[in-house]
Design an enzyme around this catalytic site. Sequence first.
Site, mmCIF file in Angstrom:
data_model
loop_
_atom_site.group_PDB
_atom_site.id
_atom_site.type_symbol
_atom_site.label_atom_id
_atom_site.label_comp_id
_atom_site.label_asym_id
_atom_site.label_seq_id
_atom_site.Cartn_x
_atom_site.Cartn_y
_atom_site.Cartn_z
ATOM 1 N N ASP A 191 7.314 -7.566 5.290
ATOM 2 C CA ASP A 191 5.906 -7.456 4.910
ATOM 3 C C ASP A 191 5.101 -7.389 6.207
ATOM 4 O O ASP A 191 5.384 -8.132 7.157
ATOM 5 C CB ASP A 191 5.478 -8.660 4.069
ATOM 6 C CG ASP A 191 4.014 -8.589 3.670
ATOM 7 O OD1 ASP A 191 3.719 -8.006 2.621
ATOM 8 O OD2 ASP A 191 3.170 -9.119 4.426
ATOM 9 N N ASN A 238 -6.727 -1.815 6.691
ATOM 10 C CA ASN A 238 -7.272 -1.090 5.536
ATOM 11 C C ASN A 238 -8.748 -1.398 5.340
ATOM 12 O O ASN A 238 -9.562 -0.504 5.096
ATOM 13 C CB ASN A 238 -6.494 -1.470 4.273
ATOM 14 C CG ASN A 238 -5.426 -0.454 3.920
ATOM 15 O OD1 ASN A 238 -5.401 0.648 4.452
ATOM 16 N ND2 ASN A 238 -4.531 -0.824 3.026
ATOM 17 N N HIS A 260 -8.310 3.429 4.034
ATOM 18 C CA HIS A 260 -6.937 3.642 3.577
ATOM 19 C C HIS A 260 -6.251 4.812 4.277
ATOM 20 O O HIS A 260 -5.016 4.848 4.349
ATOM 21 C CB HIS A 260 -6.922 3.860 2.060
ATOM 22 C CG HIS A 260 -7.231 2.617 1.285
ATOM 23 N ND1 HIS A 260 -6.309 1.621 1.093
ATOM 24 C CD2 HIS A 260 -8.369 2.189 0.680
ATOM 25 C CE1 HIS A 260 -6.842 0.639 0.388
ATOM 26 N NE2 HIS A 260 -8.098 0.965 0.125
ATOM 27 N N ASP A 267 -2.598 4.430 5.531
ATOM 28 C CA ASP A 267 -1.488 5.315 5.166
ATOM 29 C C ASP A 267 -0.753 5.809 6.407
ATOM 30 O O ASP A 267 0.485 5.928 6.407
ATOM 31 C CB ASP A 267 -2.007 6.510 4.358
ATOM 32 C CG ASP A 267 -2.392 6.131 2.934
ATOM 33 O OD1 ASP A 267 -2.069 5.001 2.519
ATOM 34 O OD2 ASP A 267 -3.022 6.961 2.251
ATOM 35 N N ASP A 282 2.537 -2.695 1.542
ATOM 36 C CA ASP A 282 3.095 -2.793 2.900
ATOM 37 C C ASP A 282 4.408 -3.564 2.894
ATOM 38 O O ASP A 282 4.763 -4.221 3.869
ATOM 39 C CB ASP A 282 2.087 -3.457 3.847
ATOM 40 C CG ASP A 282 1.706 -4.869 3.405
ATOM 41 O OD1 ASP A 282 1.800 -5.160 2.197
ATOM 42 O OD2 ASP A 282 1.330 -5.679 4.272
#
Length: 337
Positions: free
Chosen positions: A184, A192, A197, A201, A227
């Site tokens: 993680d 973010n 975003h 990404d 994530d």
Amino acid sequence: MPSRQDILNAKILVVDDSPDNIELMEEILKEEGYTDVSSTMLPEQVCPLHREHNYDLILLDLQMPGLNGFQVMKGLKEIEQGGYLPVLALTAQPSFKIAALEAGARDFISKPFDLLEVHKRIHNMLEVRLLYKELAQYSRAQQELALHDALTGLPNRRLLEDRIETALQHASRNHHKAAVMYLDLDGFKAINDTYGHAYGDEILKMVSQRLLSNSRKEDTVARLGGDEFIVLLGDIHCLADAQGPAAKLVEALSEPFFINDLTLQLSTSIGISMYPDDAENVTDLISIADYALYEAKRGGKNRFCANGSAARQAAQAVKPQVPAVTPSPAPELAQHR
């Protein structure tokens, strides 16, 4: 729908023991505009040639010395394995027509040749054959999409669980172990929230590439969503064989990420579970690795933890190479290059 040019460019093989018949058929096809036509007078060559070239149409004489057309079709069926058998039978025997269809031929042409019949039957069969291939390619593409993450191209959870099950079976047969590493990203939400975003990404795609480049070719790197990632290690012998790769991944993901004019930094926490020490099925291995990930987060992040029966120990801290991202103001998250 296949275009006329697609049909004229299709790969065709003419099979006949008569050189006159082959010459006539090649001339008919050439005048119609077909561009990729081959021929053979040896029926035993048909299957090897089809394996190599994957013909769109095989014009097959049924009456030949040695192997006849029916025997050739039997061999072709083994190559196609339930697929579309691209055979257009050539016969002067009316009784062979139905037999040819029952043997797998898609259609037939009567001898002596009627020019209009030849053109129409070849065109129609190629149209169907090429359409069949398009649908098969579409089906394979859809299957790939169903098994892979759309953003990163990595295997998704569905494919991952199948890979884990296979790895466990292999480990059991060879008396080896396997490891599930649950990752993680630390501080991903801050990126973010701060930059949007689109930047998030890009980070996920870059993380995917780093995971792949720092893993063995035989390992599976998958994205579960958000994530969260999993790396599956097969064919290992002890916990240390997973701890080394985990430390390597922690270090790799602590390196800066360069996107446009920004330098972004984050880290990762990893939980490890071992087969068969911690669990013997897919669901429990993922669950135990998830719990170990929680322990790594609670222990300070930017580290890995093996918390199952394979390692009743504290989280293994990895000295940070760069500070982890936290939801602090933008200047602390990034700087201009």
